[in-house]
Design a protein around this motif. Structure first.
Motif, PDB file in Angstrom:
ATOM      1  N   MET A   1       0.841  -1.182   0.000  1.00 17.17           N
ATOM      2  CA  MET A   1       0.000   0.000   0.000  1.00 17.17           C
ATOM      3  C   MET A   1       0.883   1.241   0.000  1.00 17.17           C
ATOM      4  N   ALA A   2       0.521   2.212  -0.799  1.00 20.87           N
ATOM      5  CA  ALA A   2       1.314   3.433  -0.908  1.00 20.87           C
ATOM      6  C   ALA A   2       1.205   4.256   0.375  1.00 20.87           C
ATOM      7  N   GLU A   3       2.316   4.880   0.731  1.00 18.57           N
ATOM      8  CA  GLU A   3       2.333   5.732   1.911  1.00 18.57           C
ATOM      9  C   GLU A   3       1.524   6.993   1.624  1.00 18.57           C
ATOM     10  N   GLU A   4       0.683   7.388   2.577  1.00 17.63           N
ATOM     11  CA  GLU A   4      -0.122   8.588   2.389  1.00 17.63           C
ATOM     12  C   GLU A   4       0.770   9.817   2.510  1.00 17.63           C
ATOM     13  N   ARG A   5       0.639  10.724   1.565  1.00 18.25           N
ATOM     14  CA  ARG A   5       1.447  11.938   1.561  1.00 18.25           C
ATOM     15  C   ARG A   5       0.866  12.953   2.527  1.00 18.25           C
ATOM     16  N   ASN A   6       1.749  13.729   3.125  1.00 12.84           N
ATOM     17  CA  ASN A   6       1.334  14.759   4.057  1.00 12.84           C
ATOM     18  C   ASN A   6       1.637  16.119   3.437  1.00 12.84           C
ATOM     19  N   GLY A   7       0.604  16.769   2.894  1.00 13.90           N
ATOM     20  CA  GLY A   7       0.779  18.055   2.240  1.00 13.90           C
ATOM     21  C   GLY A   7       1.300  19.129   3.167  1.00 13.90           C
ATOM     22  N   ILE A   8       0.925  19.078   4.434  1.00 14.99           N
ATOM     23  CA  ILE A   8       1.396  20.093   5.396  1.00 14.99           C
ATOM     24  C   ILE A   8       2.906  19.993   5.548  1.00 14.99           C
ATOM     25  N   ASP A   9       3.412  18.771   5.748  1.00 15.87           N
ATOM     26  CA  ASP A   9       4.859  18.592   5.884  1.00 15.87           C
ATOM     27  C   ASP A   9       5.591  18.970   4.601  1.00 15.87           C
ATOM     28  N   GLU A  10       5.018  18.605   3.445  1.00 17.68           N
ATOM     29  CA  GLU A  10       5.636  18.950   2.156  1.00 17.68           C
ATOM     30  C   GLU A  10       5.752  20.465   2.009  1.00 17.68           C
ATOM     31  N   TYR A  11       4.658  21.158   2.262  1.00 18.66           N
ATOM     32  CA  TYR A  11       4.642  22.616   2.117  1.00 18.66           C
ATOM     33  C   TYR A  11       5.612  23.249   3.113  1.00 18.66           C
ATOM     34  N   HIS A  12       5.576  22.794   4.344  1.00 21.73           N
ATOM     35  CA  HIS A  12       6.442  23.352   5.381  1.00 21.73           C
ATOM     36  C   HIS A  12       7.914  23.158   5.015  1.00 21.73           C
ATOM     37  N   SER A  13       8.259  22.014   4.441  1.00 20.42           N
ATOM     38  CA  SER A  13       9.650  21.758   4.076  1.00 20.42           C
ATOM     39  C   SER A  13      10.098  22.609   2.883  1.00 20.42           C
ATOM     40  N   MET A  14       9.165  23.019   2.030  1.00 20.48           N
ATOM     41  CA  MET A  14       9.498  23.866   0.869  1.00 20.48           C
ATOM     42  C   MET A  14       9.560  25.340   1.246  1.00 20.48           C
ATOM     43  N   PHE A  15       8.762  25.741   2.226  1.00 25.82           N
ATOM     44  CA  PHE A  15       8.551  27.156   2.534  1.00 25.82           C
ATOM     45  C   PHE A  15       9.859  27.836   2.936  1.00 25.82           C
ATOM     46  N   GLY A  16      10.134  28.954   2.287  1.00 22.28           N
ATOM     47  CA  GLY A  16      11.302  29.759   2.606  1.00 22.28           C
ATOM     48  C   GLY A  16      12.563  29.360   1.871  1.00 22.28           C
ATOM     49  N   HIS A  17      12.490  28.291   1.087  1.00 20.07           N
ATOM     50  CA  HIS A  17      13.660  27.850   0.322  1.00 20.07           C
ATOM     51  C   HIS A  17      13.540  28.364  -1.111  1.00 20.07           C
ATOM     52  N   PRO A  18      14.550  29.074  -1.589  1.00 18.74           N
ATOM     53  CA  PRO A  18      14.476  29.604  -2.951  1.00 18.74           C
ATOM     54  C   PRO A  18      14.248  28.509  -3.984  1.00 18.74           C
ATOM     55  N   THR A  19      13.308  28.765  -4.875  1.00 19.33           N
ATOM     56  CA  THR A  19      13.067  27.830  -5.976  1.00 19.33           C
ATOM     57  C   THR A  19      12.929  28.617  -7.272  1.00 19.33           C
ATOM     58  N   HIS A  20      13.563  28.085  -8.300  1.00 17.25           N
ATOM     59  CA  HIS A  20      13.465  28.660  -9.644  1.00 17.25           C
ATOM     60  C   HIS A  20      12.734  27.697 -10.574  1.00 17.25           C
ATOM     61  N   ASP A  21      12.059  26.723 -10.001  1.00 17.15           N
ATOM     62  CA  ASP A  21      11.331  25.726 -10.763  1.00 17.15           C
ATOM     63  C   ASP A  21       9.915  26.253 -11.051  1.00 17.15           C
ATOM     64  N   PRO A  22       9.580  26.499 -12.330  1.00 11.33           N
ATOM     65  CA  PRO A  22       8.259  27.052 -12.652  1.00 11.33           C
ATOM     66  C   PRO A  22       7.095  26.210 -12.123  1.00 11.33           C
ATOM     67  N   GLN A  23       7.242  24.884 -12.141  1.00  9.21           N
ATOM     68  CA  GLN A  23       6.158  24.031 -11.631  1.00  9.21           C
ATOM     69  C   GLN A  23       6.017  24.161 -10.121  1.00  9.21           C
ATOM     70  N   LYS A  24       7.118  24.258  -9.409  1.00 10.02           N
ATOM     71  CA  LYS A  24       7.088  24.427  -7.967  1.00 10.02           C
ATOM     72  C   LYS A  24       6.462  25.785  -7.627  1.00 10.02           C
TER      73      LYS A  24
ATOM     74  N   GLY B   1       7.679  32.619   0.914  1.00  9.08           N
ATOM     75  CA  GLY B   1       7.640  31.163   0.800  1.00  9.08           C
ATOM     76  C   GLY B   1       8.538  30.607  -0.291  1.00  9.08           C
ATOM     77  N   THR B   2       8.716  31.362  -1.356  1.00 12.91           N
ATOM     78  CA  THR B   2       9.524  30.890  -2.477  1.00 12.91           C
ATOM     79  C   THR B   2      10.960  31.418  -2.426  1.00 12.91           C
ATOM     80  N   GLY B   3      11.292  32.135  -1.354  1.00 14.63           N
ATOM     81  CA  GLY B   3      12.655  32.610  -1.172  1.00 14.63           C
ATOM     82  C   GLY B   3      13.003  33.876  -1.913  1.00 14.63           C
ATOM     83  N   VAL B   4      12.034  34.514  -2.553  1.00 14.95           N
ATOM     84  CA  VAL B   4      12.296  35.757  -3.284  1.00 14.95           C
ATOM     85  C   VAL B   4      12.477  36.904  -2.304  1.00 14.95           C
ATOM     86  N   ALA B   5      11.733  36.893  -1.226  1.00 15.49           N
ATOM     87  CA  ALA B   5      11.857  37.894  -0.161  1.00 15.49           C
ATOM     88  C   ALA B   5      12.324  37.191   1.113  1.00 15.49           C
ATOM     89  N   PRO B   6      13.116  37.883   1.922  1.00 15.33           N
ATOM     90  CA  PRO B   6      13.565  37.254   3.175  1.00 15.33           C
ATOM     91  C   PRO B   6      12.434  37.105   4.168  1.00 15.33           C
TER      92      PRO B   6
END
Length: 153
Positions: A1-24, A144-149
């Motif tokens: 069985m596939a592990e259930e994804r946790n959107g809160i943890d995913e978002y929290h881990s991305m937040f504040g890290h610069p990303t230049h990925d258009p899809q992200k 959230g996307t790292g453009v502003a501190p």
């Protein structure tokens, strides 16, 4: 069985890290559109659902959604079923695909706002056809996307 994804943890881990990925960046925009009126956790918890219904955050695909597809998303029991926000995602994807040739992609456009605030971003985005992109929401997305501190408390 596939592990259930946790959107809160995913978002929290991305937040504040610069990303230049258009899809992200489109992924961040989707959460930003759905967040007003909810907690960030309520919106972020739906990341796995958003990814499924919004073509893995491929703005080119979402921009081409027809009325039947939009209605299917609006009636999905796992979605935050706000028809105005669902339609805003499609409209914003359409605005993203209109950015070239002025900007290489959504990332080039988004990073052009370094040193600006959410109000300036929201004003420019609205002029380009984006919707549900208010100043507070866009300021949060800049951070959230790292453009502003992150603000120092």
């Amino acid at each position: 069985m596939a592990e259930e994804r946790n959107g809160i943890d995913e978002y929290h881990s991305m937040f504040g890290h610069p990303t230049h990925d258009p899809q992200k960046l489109f992924e961040f925009l989707v959460v930003a559109v759905f967040q007003p009126g909810l907690s960030w956790k309520a919106a972020a918890s739906k990341l796995p659902v958003f990814e499924q219904v919004f073509a893995h955050f491929d703005a080119k695909v979402v921009a081409g959604f027809d009325e039947a597809t939009i209605e299917e998303i609006e009636s999905n029991p796992d979605m935050i079923r706000n028809p105005r926000k669902v339609r805003a995602i499609v409209k914003n994807a359409q605005a993203i695909v209109q950015l070239p040739p002025e900007f290489q992609d959504f990332a080039a456009y988004w990073w052009s706002f370094q040193g600006q605030d959410g109000a300036a971003v929201a004003k420019d985005m609205k002029k380009r056809g984006f919707t549900f992109v208010g100043p507070t929401t866009m300021q949060l997305m800049l951070v959230g996307t790292g453009v502003a501190p992150r603000p120092v408390h």
